[in-house]
Design a protein around this motif. Structure first.
Motif, PDB file in Angstrom:
ATOM      1  N   GLU A 275       0.824  -1.191   0.000  1.00  0.00           N
ATOM      2  CA  GLU A 275       0.000   0.000   0.000  1.00  0.00           C
ATOM      3  C   GLU A 275       0.867   1.253   0.000  1.00  0.00           C
ATOM      4  O   GLU A 275       2.098   1.187   0.144  1.00  0.00           O
ATOM      5  CB  GLU A 275      -0.944  -0.006   1.205  1.00  0.00           C
ATOM      6  CG  GLU A 275      -1.959  -1.131   1.189  1.00  0.00           C
ATOM      7  CD  GLU A 275      -2.884  -1.044  -0.007  1.00  0.00           C
ATOM      8  OE1 GLU A 275      -3.177   0.084  -0.463  1.00  0.00           O
ATOM      9  OE2 GLU A 275      -3.320  -2.099  -0.506  1.00  0.00           O
ATOM     10  N   LEU A 276       0.195   2.389  -0.118  1.00  0.00           N
ATOM     11  CA  LEU A 276       0.923   3.663  -0.156  1.00  0.00           C
ATOM     12  C   LEU A 276       1.687   3.908   1.145  1.00  0.00           C
ATOM     13  O   LEU A 276       2.824   4.410   1.118  1.00  0.00           O
ATOM     14  CB  LEU A 276      -0.069   4.802  -0.420  1.00  0.00           C
ATOM     15  CG  LEU A 276       0.516   6.218  -0.432  1.00  0.00           C
ATOM     16  CD1 LEU A 276       1.571   6.372  -1.514  1.00  0.00           C
ATOM     17  CD2 LEU A 276      -0.589   7.252  -0.605  1.00  0.00           C
ATOM     18  N   ASP A 277       1.091   3.547   2.300  1.00  0.00           N
ATOM     19  CA  ASP A 277       1.769   3.763   3.576  1.00  0.00           C
ATOM     20  C   ASP A 277       3.115   3.044   3.591  1.00  0.00           C
ATOM     21  O   ASP A 277       4.154   3.627   3.952  1.00  0.00           O
ATOM     22  CB  ASP A 277       0.904   3.254   4.737  1.00  0.00           C
ATOM     23  CG  ASP A 277      -0.526   3.771   4.654  1.00  0.00           C
ATOM     24  OD1 ASP A 277      -0.797   4.602   3.755  1.00  0.00           O
ATOM     25  OD2 ASP A 277      -1.353   3.344   5.465  1.00  0.00           O
ATOM     26  N   ASP A 278       3.099   1.762   3.207  1.00  0.00           N
ATOM     27  CA  ASP A 278       4.337   0.987   3.204  1.00  0.00           C
ATOM     28  C   ASP A 278       5.330   1.525   2.183  1.00  0.00           C
ATOM     29  O   ASP A 278       6.543   1.528   2.427  1.00  0.00           O
ATOM     30  CB  ASP A 278       4.030  -0.480   2.914  1.00  0.00           C
ATOM     31  CG  ASP A 278       3.108  -1.083   3.973  1.00  0.00           C
ATOM     32  OD1 ASP A 278       3.188  -0.655   5.142  1.00  0.00           O
ATOM     33  OD2 ASP A 278       2.293  -1.961   3.612  1.00  0.00           O
ATOM     34  N   ALA A 279       4.813   1.966   1.031  1.00  0.00           N
ATOM     35  CA  ALA A 279       5.717   2.497   0.016  1.00  0.00           C
ATOM     36  C   ALA A 279       6.399   3.772   0.492  1.00  0.00           C
ATOM     37  O   ALA A 279       7.592   3.987   0.236  1.00  0.00           O
ATOM     38  CB  ALA A 279       4.932   2.763  -1.270  1.00  0.00           C
ATOM     39  N   LEU A 280       5.666   4.636   1.209  1.00  0.00           N
ATOM     40  CA  LEU A 280       6.274   5.866   1.737  1.00  0.00           C
ATOM     41  C   LEU A 280       7.309   5.542   2.818  1.00  0.00           C
ATOM     42  O   LEU A 280       8.371   6.178   2.888  1.00  0.00           O
ATOM     43  CB  LEU A 280       5.191   6.784   2.280  1.00  0.00           C
ATOM     44  CG  LEU A 280       4.255   7.416   1.233  1.00  0.00           C
ATOM     45  CD1 LEU A 280       3.172   8.243   1.914  1.00  0.00           C
ATOM     46  CD2 LEU A 280       5.035   8.293   0.252  1.00  0.00           C
ATOM     47  N   ARG A 281       7.009   4.567   3.665  1.00  0.00           N
ATOM     48  CA  ARG A 281       7.995   4.175   4.678  1.00  0.00           C
ATOM     49  C   ARG A 281       9.251   3.614   4.026  1.00  0.00           C
ATOM     50  O   ARG A 281      10.381   3.902   4.454  1.00  0.00           O
ATOM     51  CB  ARG A 281       7.375   3.143   5.625  1.00  0.00           C
ATOM     52  CG  ARG A 281       6.249   3.702   6.505  1.00  0.00           C
ATOM     53  CD  ARG A 281       5.851   2.681   7.565  1.00  0.00           C
ATOM     54  NE  ARG A 281       4.753   3.192   8.393  1.00  0.00           N
ATOM     55  CZ  ARG A 281       3.481   2.886   8.206  1.00  0.00           C
ATOM     56  NH1 ARG A 281       3.113   2.071   7.197  1.00  0.00           N
ATOM     57  NH2 ARG A 281       2.548   3.376   9.011  1.00  0.00           N
ATOM     58  N   ALA A 282       9.057   2.791   2.973  1.00  0.00           N
ATOM     59  CA  ALA A 282      10.215   2.245   2.265  1.00  0.00           C
ATOM     60  C   ALA A 282      11.010   3.356   1.587  1.00  0.00           C
ATOM     61  O   ALA A 282      12.254   3.327   1.568  1.00  0.00           O
ATOM     62  CB  ALA A 282       9.749   1.217   1.234  1.00  0.00           C
ATOM     63  N   LEU A 283      10.302   4.353   1.061  1.00  0.00           N
ATOM     64  CA  LEU A 283      10.998   5.491   0.445  1.00  0.00           C
ATOM     65  C   LEU A 283      11.823   6.246   1.479  1.00  0.00           C
ATOM     66  O   LEU A 283      12.980   6.620   1.214  1.00  0.00           O
ATOM     67  CB  LEU A 283       9.965   6.418  -0.199  1.00  0.00           C
ATOM     68  CG  LEU A 283      10.502   7.738  -0.774  1.00  0.00           C
ATOM     69  CD1 LEU A 283      11.483   7.475  -1.920  1.00  0.00           C
ATOM     70  CD2 LEU A 283       9.340   8.613  -1.261  1.00  0.00           C
ATOM     71  N   ALA A 284      11.245   6.471   2.684  1.00  0.00           N
ATOM     72  CA  ALA A 284      11.981   7.172   3.740  1.00  0.00           C
ATOM     73  C   ALA A 284      13.210   6.374   4.162  1.00  0.00           C
ATOM     74  O   ALA A 284      14.309   6.935   4.343  1.00  0.00           O
ATOM     75  CB  ALA A 284      11.056   7.425   4.928  1.00  0.00           C
ATOM     76  N   ALA A 285      13.057   5.058   4.319  1.00  0.00           N
ATOM     77  CA  ALA A 285      14.194   4.228   4.719  1.00  0.00           C
ATOM     78  C   ALA A 285      15.265   4.220   3.647  1.00  0.00           C
ATOM     79  O   ALA A 285      16.472   4.287   3.955  1.00  0.00           O
ATOM     80  CB  ALA A 285      13.706   2.806   5.008  1.00  0.00           C
ATOM     81  N   HIS A 286      14.849   4.153   2.393  1.00  0.00           N
ATOM     82  CA  HIS A 286      15.827   4.139   1.305  1.00  0.00           C
ATOM     83  C   HIS A 286      16.596   5.453   1.240  1.00  0.00           C
ATOM     84  O   HIS A 286      17.819   5.468   1.058  1.00  0.00           O
ATOM     85  CB  HIS A 286      15.097   3.879  -0.013  1.00  0.00           C
ATOM     86  CG  HIS A 286      15.983   4.002  -1.215  1.00  0.00           C
ATOM     87  ND1 HIS A 286      16.971   3.089  -1.511  1.00  0.00           N
ATOM     88  CD2 HIS A 286      16.018   4.943  -2.209  1.00  0.00           C
ATOM     89  CE1 HIS A 286      17.585   3.460  -2.623  1.00  0.00           C
ATOM     90  NE2 HIS A 286      17.019   4.580  -3.068  1.00  0.00           N
ATOM     91  N   ARG A 287      15.892   6.562   1.410  1.00  0.00           N
ATOM     92  CA  ARG A 287      16.565   7.859   1.378  1.00  0.00           C
ATOM     93  C   ARG A 287      17.497   8.026   2.577  1.00  0.00           C
ATOM     94  O   ARG A 287      18.552   8.647   2.485  1.00  0.00           O
ATOM     95  CB  ARG A 287      15.531   8.988   1.362  1.00  0.00           C
ATOM     96  CG  ARG A 287      14.936   9.256  -0.011  1.00  0.00           C
ATOM     97  CD  ARG A 287      15.981   9.866  -0.928  1.00  0.00           C
ATOM     98  NE  ARG A 287      15.439  10.155  -2.254  1.00  0.00           N
ATOM     99  CZ  ARG A 287      16.137  10.744  -3.214  1.00  0.00           C
ATOM    100  NH1 ARG A 287      17.405  11.069  -3.015  1.00  0.00           N
ATOM    101  NH2 ARG A 287      15.602  10.963  -4.395  1.00  0.00           N
TER     102      ARG A 287
END
Length: 407
Positions: A275-287
């Protein structure tokens, strides 16, 4: 409103038949002509069997029948005669009729189908003149046949001819106007289709530019920063440098997946299977794994299912905002906040960077492609974008998207 005729075209030129399927009217007129012609010939033969004019009357009757059907192909789809041949046929037809009426006045009422033929084949003014001549000859023929004086014999033929001519001319003009309107509609539809194709092309180009900027360009920028950092510390901190290289390799793999899905016009790779929530968390972790910027992600409110278009756009907006932060803001910390409300979803991206003056940035993108792309995405979703910033005070980017806006 319809366009005037092209230069050199007669305004009174014969137009299309009042009925697009006017074959049936022509068939009726031809049948009426044959019936009237046969009736007049039978009457003449019955009353004047020994007349010296009989061979001429029979020959002219045959000629009239042949001329009436000359060049006519059976069926509904009949190709009209060339104009010069049609005029020659009509001239011969009228000439034969005049001669046979002078020989036998009972042929006078064959003029009714001839009126239709003349109105259909000639320009309006010429057709009206022909109808007047035919009406006069019918009156003369009827007076010759009559035993006494009857006013109806003088008034009835001109009245019938006038009525038929008025109705036909009116229908022809109405048909001309309708045809002009149809032509205008067809031309307008073609222009509208061309305009929609151009707008679709421009919209697709804009979409492609935003997709490239928010996915491939950001990945390449991250790889460049990681490789530059690894190059600076390769001799002094080889372990950390190798870590940067491995991170750059992971970014390259993610970019490759994005490129493949981009070619197939699918959802962003980060949204596949989550979902979008998980994708945003993954984006934050990746950055946060990349040097120089730590990103946190918060989700507030009760998550609700979002359309794929909205999920994809919000993820791209977050990616674009973080790319601007990493490239322009020189920030140490950034925060992504996704808030679910009753009627809208909010995406906030804030940083503690150097900030800028939003009033000095034009909507067309003086500051680059990132902010205009974000504005375009929010506008496509029917939402609003707010940018709060000042030099030295960081930046807060807020996108509000109505939940019912996206299909």
């Amino acid at each position: 409103m319809h366009s005037p005729p092209p230069p050199g075209q007669d305004r009174d030129a014969p137009g299309p038949s009042p009925d697009p399927d006017g074959w049936w009217l022509a068939a009726i007129m031809n049948g009426a002509f044959v019936v009237l012609l046969a009736g007049a010939l039978i009457r003449f033969v019955d009353r004047h069997p020994d007349s010296g004019r009989l061979p001429w009357v029979i020959g002219l009757s045959a000629a009239l029948a042949v001329l009436q059907f000359a060049g006519r192909r059976p069926g509904r789809r009949r190709e009209p005669l060339p104009r010069r041949w049609e005029l020659a046929r009509l001239t011969a037809l009228v000439a034969c009729w005049i001669v046979v009426v002078l020989l036998a006045p009972s042929f006078a009422w064959c003029a009714v189908p001839l009126i239709y033929t003349g109105l259909r084949s000639l320009p309006t003014r010429a057709a009206v003149a022909l109808v007047a001549v035919l009406a006069v000859l019918v009156v003369i023929a009827e007076v010759r046949l009559a035993d006494g004086t009857d006013p109806n014999l003088v008034l009835l033929p001109p009245a019938v001819a006038t009525l038929a001519t008025a109705v036909f001319v009116h229908m022809r003009r109405q048909t001309g106007r309708q045809q002009a309107l149809i032509d205008d509609l067809i031309r307008t539809r073609r222009e509208l289709a061309a305009t929609e194709r151009r707008e679709g092309t421009l919209a697709e180009r804009q979409r492609l530019s935003m997709e490239i900027h928010d996915s491939l360009a950001q990945g390449l920028s991250s790889q460049r920063m990681l490789l530059q950092a690894a190059d600076r510390i390769w001799d002094t901190e080889p372990g950390t440098a190798r870590g940067h290289v491995r991170t750059a390799t992971a970014v390259a793999e993610q970019n490759l997946a994005e490129a493949r899905r981009f070619v197939h016009d699918l959802a962003p790779a980060a949204l596949v299977g989550q979902e979008l929530d998980d994708a945003l968390r993954a984006l934050a972790a990746h950055r946060s794994e990349q040097p120089g910027l730590t990103v946190r992600c918060h989700v507030e409110g009760a998550p609700v299912p979002l359309p794929d278009r909205t999920r994809s756009a919000l993820l791209r907006i977050a990616q674009g905002a973080l790319a601007n932060t990493a490239e322009h803001a020189a920030a140490a910390h950034a925060t992504i906040t996704l808030t679910y409300l009753d009627d809208q979803v909010l995406l906030d991206v804030s940083d503690d960077g150097r900030g800028f003056d939003p009033a000095a940035v034009s909507p067309t993108g003086v500051r680059g492609h990132g902010l205009p792309a974000i504005r375009a995405r929010v506008r496509q979703l029917g939402g609003t974008l707010t940018v709060e910033s000042a030099p030295g005070e960081g930046t807060v980017l807020s996108a509000a998207v109505p939940l019912e806006a996206a299909p």
